[in-house]
Scaffold this motif. Structure first.
Motif, short mmCIF file in Angstrom:
data_model
loop_
_atom_site.label_atom_id
_atom_site.label_comp_id
_atom_site.label_asym_id
_atom_site.label_seq_id
_atom_site.Cartn_x
_atom_site.Cartn_y
_atom_site.Cartn_z
N ILE A 70 0.83 -1.21 0.00
CA ILE A 70 0.00 0.00 0.00
C ILE A 70 0.86 1.25 0.00
N VAL A 71 1.84 1.30 0.89
CA VAL A 71 2.72 2.48 0.97
C VAL A 71 3.53 2.62 -0.33
N GLY A 72 3.97 1.51 -0.87
CA GLY A 72 4.69 1.54 -2.15
C GLY A 72 3.82 2.10 -3.26
N GLU A 73 2.55 1.73 -3.27
CA GLU A 73 1.63 2.25 -4.29
C GLU A 73 1.38 3.74 -4.08
N LEU A 74 1.18 4.16 -2.84
CA LEU A 74 1.01 5.59 -2.57
C LEU A 74 2.24 6.38 -3.04
N ASN A 75 3.41 5.81 -2.82
CA ASN A 75 4.66 6.46 -3.23
C ASN A 75 4.76 6.52 -4.76
N SER A 76 4.33 5.46 -5.42
CA SER A 76 4.51 5.38 -6.88
C SER A 76 3.59 6.32 -7.65
N VAL A 77 2.51 6.77 -7.03
CA VAL A 77 1.58 7.64 -7.75
C VAL A 77 1.77 9.12 -7.42
N LEU A 78 2.81 9.45 -6.67
CA LEU A 78 3.08 10.86 -6.38
C LEU A 78 3.33 11.61 -7.68
N ASP A 79 2.74 12.79 -7.80
CA ASP A 79 2.89 13.62 -9.00
C ASP A 79 3.89 14.72 -8.68
N ASN A 106 6.20 21.21 -3.54
CA ASN A 106 7.21 20.68 -2.60
C ASN A 106 6.64 19.57 -1.72
N ILE A 107 5.34 19.31 -1.81
CA ILE A 107 4.73 18.25 -0.99
C ILE A 107 5.12 16.86 -1.51
N ALA A 108 5.15 16.69 -2.82
CA ALA A 108 5.46 15.37 -3.39
C ALA A 108 6.83 14.84 -2.93
N PRO A 109 7.90 15.64 -3.01
CA PRO A 109 9.19 15.12 -2.53
C PRO A 109 9.20 14.85 -1.02
N GLN A 110 8.47 15.65 -0.26
CA GLN A 110 8.40 15.41 1.19
C GLN A 110 7.66 14.12 1.48
N LEU A 111 6.55 13.88 0.78
CA LEU A 111 5.82 12.62 0.95
C LEU A 111 6.69 11.44 0.52
#
Length: 121
Positions: A49-58, A64-69
């Motif tokens: 799940i966390v890997g999927e959340l990470n893979s869909v970051l835009d 600056n939120i995407a790199p922080q996430l």
């Protein structure tokens, strides 16, 4: 399945956080019960799940939120792998805190969206 099919993107993110948190809590129970199979199953689910959340970051639209996430998700994944390798519940505390905090933020966004839709009607 019905809940996912009728949910907005933000609501789906909340559901994913809920599932990851629940999986980590079940993995903790597996570690405490010395049930290696359950520990592995639920940590595997949380990692997916966390890997999927990470893979869909835009990264283009995420500011600056995407790199922080991304950094936060990488930390969570590292801790989940360590918990699995060491049979250690200690490595689950940080990921649970992070995911719970993120879930609350996304729940707030979902509530604001629902309120905006209600006002627009």
């Amino acid at each position: 399945q019905t809940q996912v099919m009728t949910s907005s993107g933000v609501q789906i993110v909340v559901l994913l956080y809920d599932a990851a948190i629940q999986s980590i809590e079940l993995a903790r129970a597996g570690i405490e019960a010395k049930n290696i199979k359950e520990k592995g199953r639920f940590l595997g689910r949380a990692i997916s799940i966390v890997g999927e959340l990470n893979s869909v970051l835009d990264f283009e639209r995420g500011g600056n939120i995407a790199p922080q996430l991304n950094r936060l998700y990488e930390y969570i994944l590292t801790e989940l792998v360590a918990a699995n390798a060491r049979n250690s519940t200690r490595h689950l505390e940080g990921p649970l805190r992070c995911l719970t905090t993120l879930r609350e933020g996304w729940r707030e966004v979902a509530a604001q969206q629902q309120h905006a839709v209600g006002v627009a009607r």
